[in-house]
Design an enzyme around this catalytic site. Structure first.
Site: not given
Length: 274
Positions: A49-50, A104, A117, A126
């Protein structure tokens, strides 16, 4: 700047660097502070993710400039490619065996450290990586901090085979759950249905509010065709929240403590190789 898919558009990873938006400054501050938990020789799960992309770039910077030795286990093909580009030694989870920690992002987290998530479609890997770690550290901006989960759609990864039946079974299950609404949509990509790294579909559950996240997580995974859901229960240990001004708040689930840290100065990355 680092985009949602982890690509780099020319801005360096240091907190306080010019050109970052307030939102990216918050994500970057959290990512940089979380990397402080990484010690030489650790095996680290690398999120997707970003926000996680900022973390991977900061970790790569320490590997290249400070000689930090780490072994990374990525949670997606996107993260694996980024980590290799950054010079991080990448192995599979089977090769690593067990991890010291995973860092994360999250789409939502609540006061009990429960998470949603899967906004990036990687929650299966993840969750596997996070549960194979001694600790999970979540990095986030303040918008992810919620009193109750559910405003963000809950991703459920399902087999392509019979997905319509699986969706119907999920809809029936939701009738008996403490949720505010029960909408279900199949996630779409640019060229059709979104397909995960494992070749599955994702159903996004638009619930509005989840009254009992542990019960819902357990019930969803009992449905035939469901591979995994995006509720992370009793997995996260620490949340690092970055703010638009660059300061960071750290919450520890086990100690119950919350600490604040000032913004990382612009020269924080000088002399790393010394």
């Amino acid at each position: 700047m680092i985009t949602e898919n982890g690509t780099h558009t020319g801005t360096e990873a240091g907190t306080g660097q010019p050109g970052l938006s307030p939102a990216d400054t918050a994500k970057n501050a959290a990512a940089c502070r979380a990397v402080d938990f990484v010690e030489d020789g650790m095996r680290v799960g690398l999120g997707t993710g970003s926000t996680a992309a900022f973390m991977v770039r900061r970790l790569g910077q320490l590997v290249r400039e400070a000689g930090l030795r780490v072994t990374g286990v990525p949670t997606s093909s996107r993260t694996a490619a980024l980590a290799r580009d950054e010079g991080i030694h990448v192995v599979t989870l089977a090769e690593a065996g067990w991890l010291d920690l995973t860092i994360d992002g999250a789409d939502e987290f609540d006061p009990a450290f429960n998470l949603i998530k899967g906004g990036g479609g990687a929650h299966l890997q993840e969750k596997v990586v996070a549960t194979a770690s001694d600790r999970m550290i979540v990095i986030a901006d303040p918008d992810k901090d919620v009193a109750q989960l559910g405003a963000f759609p809950l991703p459920v990864e399902v087999l392509q085979f019979g997905w319509e039946v699986t969706q119907r079974l999920i809809a029936e299950l939701l009738e008996g759950q403490d949720v505010a609404s029960r909408g279900i949509t199949r996630r779409m990509g640019a060229e059709g249905p979104f397909v995960t790294d494992e070749g599955n579909f994702i159903l996004d559950l638009h619930l509005g509010r989840i009254g009992n996240p542990p019960a819902l997580a357990l019930a969803l995974n009992q449905i035939a065709g469901v591979v995994e859901n995006g509720l992370f229960i009793d997995i996260c240990d620490v949340v690092v929240i970055g703010h638009p001004d660059g300061h960071v708040t750290v919450r520890d689930r086990h100690s119950g403590r919350e600490t604040s840290h000032g913004a990382v100065p612009d020269n924080a990355f000088s002399g790393l190789g010394g």
